[in-house]
Design a protein around this motif. Structure first.
Motif: not given
Length: 308
Positions: A10-13, A16-21, A240-243, A269-274
């Motif tokens: 959950x944390x890794x993916x 990953x969304x955060x860093x993709x952005x 993060x994606x691979x992990x 998690x992606x929403x909170x981090x963004x």
């Protein structure tokens, strides 16, 4: 340990969304390809590691055998990277993570499979939430007061991109069911019940590595300079994606009834981090629609977990 692996996934993916952005450069027309190149590189390294340190008796012909599935997944990810140049993570991540609903509909219509009450309810919520988001984005399909930041430009055209991702990814998952449903019927070569999932994943990662090499050559032909410092966010997203992909398998090997819905909601998690790091803000209507989509995803995750 399954709970730890589920939490790590959950944390890794989500990260990953955060860093993709963060790696989505609105000024670089090849930004999405550079992200895909970095993901392919990291996944390829992981695949080579698996080949060296695990005994899966890998037959290279499986790269070709599994190619239809691999290409669907890779294409969907590249489309997703492109879309992040124009849409907030808070919207794109839940929509993209709704591919399970599309897969369920495909299995229902094409394979004649049945759908339980939870899956049906989750599918309805997801479709309703996405439809609502589409209507809202149509209304917002005009320049913002500060339109200089194209990375956060909204609009129906931008919204359609993660929907396309969702459909292509669902097709990949649908095809995947054919390869991984039964080891005795899988077209993968030289596999056993213990190895065929690792063989499929390794084939996917090696295909992504080949795509990364092709992208690198293409970018060089186009005269693009690959600056290491500019790839930091993309590299972090790839790691993060691979992990997350690695821990996902171990998470579901334990209590799938709890792990599946837990992992399916990683977009929270992606929403909170963004919101914290990218300062993204949604209108009240958007927030409600996203919440409906996430609720549908969780319901489908619970259904998947109960069927394990």
């Amino acid at each position: 340990m399954w709970f730890v692996f589920a939490l790590l996934t959950v944390l890794a993916w989500g990260a990953a969304d955060l860093f993709y952005k963060k790696g989505a450069d609105e000024k670089d027309r090849y930004s999405h390809l550079k992200t895909a190149m970095m993901v392919g590189l990291v996944m390829g390294i992981h695949a080579i590691f698996m080949l060296i340190f695990t005994d899966m008796n890998y037959n290279p012909i499986n790269i070709l055998v599994y190619l239809p599935v691999s290409l669907m997944y890779i294409l969907s990810m590249v489309v997703g990277y492109f879309g992040l140049r124009y849409l907030e993570v808070s919207i794109s991540s839940p929509v993209q993570n709704s591919s399970g609903a599309v897969t369920a509909v495909l299995c229902l219509l094409i394979l004649g499979q049945s759908m339980d009450t939870l899956s049906a309810g989750g599918t309805f919520l997801i479709c309703a939430g996405i439809l609502a988001l589409g209507i809202i984005e149509k209304k917002l399909d005009k320049p913002k007061a500060d339109d200089n930041d194209k990375k956060y430009r909204t609009g129906l055209k931008a919204f359609i991109i993660p929907v396309i991702y969702c459909v292509i990814d669902a097709l990949g998952t649908f095809f995947d069911a054919y390869y991984l449903d039964d080891v005795s019927a899988t077209p993968l070569k030289d596999v056993t019940a213990e190895t065929f999932e690792n063989v499929a994943n390794t084939s996917y990662e090696l295909t992504f590595l080949i795509c990364a090499v092709c992208i690198f050559i293409f970018l060089k032909i186009k005269g693009q300079t690959i600056r290491p410092k500019a790839q930091v966010s993309r590299g972090a997203a790839a790691v993060f994606e691979t992990a997350g992909q690695f821990t996902y398998v171990y998470a579901l090997s334990g209590n799938g009834a709890v792990a599946a819905p837990m992992i399916s909601a990683y977009c929270i998690v992606s929403l909170i981090l963004s919101r914290i790091f990218l300062k993204e803000k949604l209108t009240r209507s958007q927030a409600v629609s996203v919440a409906v989509v996430i609720a549908g995803i969780i319901l489908m995750g619970v259904s998947e977990g109960l069927s394990e």
